[in-house]
Design an enzyme around this catalytic site. Structure first.
Site, short mmCIF file in Angstrom:
data_model
loop_
_atom_site.label_atom_id
_atom_site.label_comp_id
_atom_site.label_asym_id
_atom_site.label_seq_id
_atom_site.Cartn_x
_atom_site.Cartn_y
_atom_site.Cartn_z
N ASP A 142 1.51 3.25 -3.76
CA ASP A 142 1.21 2.79 -2.41
C ASP A 142 -0.25 2.37 -2.31
O ASP A 142 -1.06 2.69 -3.18
CB ASP A 142 1.57 3.86 -1.37
CG ASP A 142 0.80 5.15 -1.59
OD1 ASP A 142 -0.43 5.14 -1.37
OD2 ASP A 142 1.43 6.17 -1.94
N ALA A 143 -0.58 1.64 -1.26
CA ALA A 143 -1.92 1.06 -1.13
C ALA A 143 -3.01 2.11 -1.17
O ALA A 143 -4.12 1.86 -1.64
CB ALA A 143 -2.00 0.25 0.17
#
Length: 241
Positions: free
Chosen positions: A106-107
């Site tokens: 995820d970011a």
């Protein structure tokens, strides 16, 4: 086999050694070609042949690419983003072959991301049945209480099912925060953050440091490196059953 070449030439081109060295490997029965012990005089198509040397897979197809990236914070694990956020495409443009990310980060998570155009290997690395372990460093709130390791390795129930760590250890603790290392072999969305959070420890920073036998090492944030033949062979071995 219109693209077939002498086996020792194929081996030498992959960097195993000189043609004479490769002839010796074949003579000593240390090379397997398409499931059989190779012999001098054999030919192989480097794009389709399945070759093992001393039991380790040797990839000779030059069309296949295997990369390791240190994904920076804030980068999306996609090749494009409809919201205009930074994606992997901005990092892989220099490679002639089109590659895809193996799984996601995820970011908000940094660290090791594998990229390849070998679809079969990518599938095996991400499928839970092959149990390829992924290791993370997580900076969490508070100190780790006694019995925490046993509990997280025994597992707990999350909203989408049971989850547990394969290994866990405290690395260091100071200033009201603790750095822990844990390994899991599954890749459900936000699984590390959710697992630690459910056990009362908010994650402030999360870095993936290894996927199976491949380690982040000293690869700098945003950099991509090609995997060497020993690393590629180790990945194939990790998914052999």
């Amino acid at each position: 086999m219109s693209g077939a070449e002498r086996l020792q030439k194929v081996l030498a081109a992959s960097g195993i050694g000189s043609r004479r060295d490769c002839e010796n490997l074949i003579s000593e029965g240390r090379v397997m070609l398409n499931g059989e012990v190779a012999k001098l005089g054999d030919k192989a198509d480097p794009e389709t042949a399945e070759i093992y040397v001393d039991g380790e897979r040797l990839v000779t197809d030059t069309r296949l690419v295997y990369l390791a990236m240190n994904k920076p914070l804030g980068v999306m694990s996609t090749m494009s983003d409809e919201k205009g956020r930074i994606s992997l495409a901005e990092y892989v443009g220099r490679f002639a072959q089109r590659v895809y990310h193996v799984g996601r980060l995820d970011a908000e998570t940094e660290g090791l991301l594998l990229l390849t155009n070998d679809g079969d290997l990518a599938h095996k690395l991400t499928h839970p049945s092959f149990e390829v372990s992924k290791t993370y460093l997580a900076e969490v709130a508070g100190s780790i209480p006694q019995g925490f390791k046993k509990r997280i390795m025994t597992g707990i129930e999350l909203e989408d099912g049971f989850a547990k760590a394969d290994s866990f250890k405290v690395v260091t603790s100071a200033g009201g925060r603790t750095l822990v290392e844990l390994s899991l072999h599954e890749g459900r969305k936000h699984i590390v953050r959710r697992l630690l959070g459910e056990m009362g420890h908010e994650v402030f920073r999360l870095v993936r440091v290894s996927i199976g036998p491949i380690h982040l090492g000293d690869t700098k944030s945003g950099r991509i490196r090609k995997l060497g033949q020993p690393e590629i062979a180790a990945l194939f071995k990790a998914v052999e059953q």
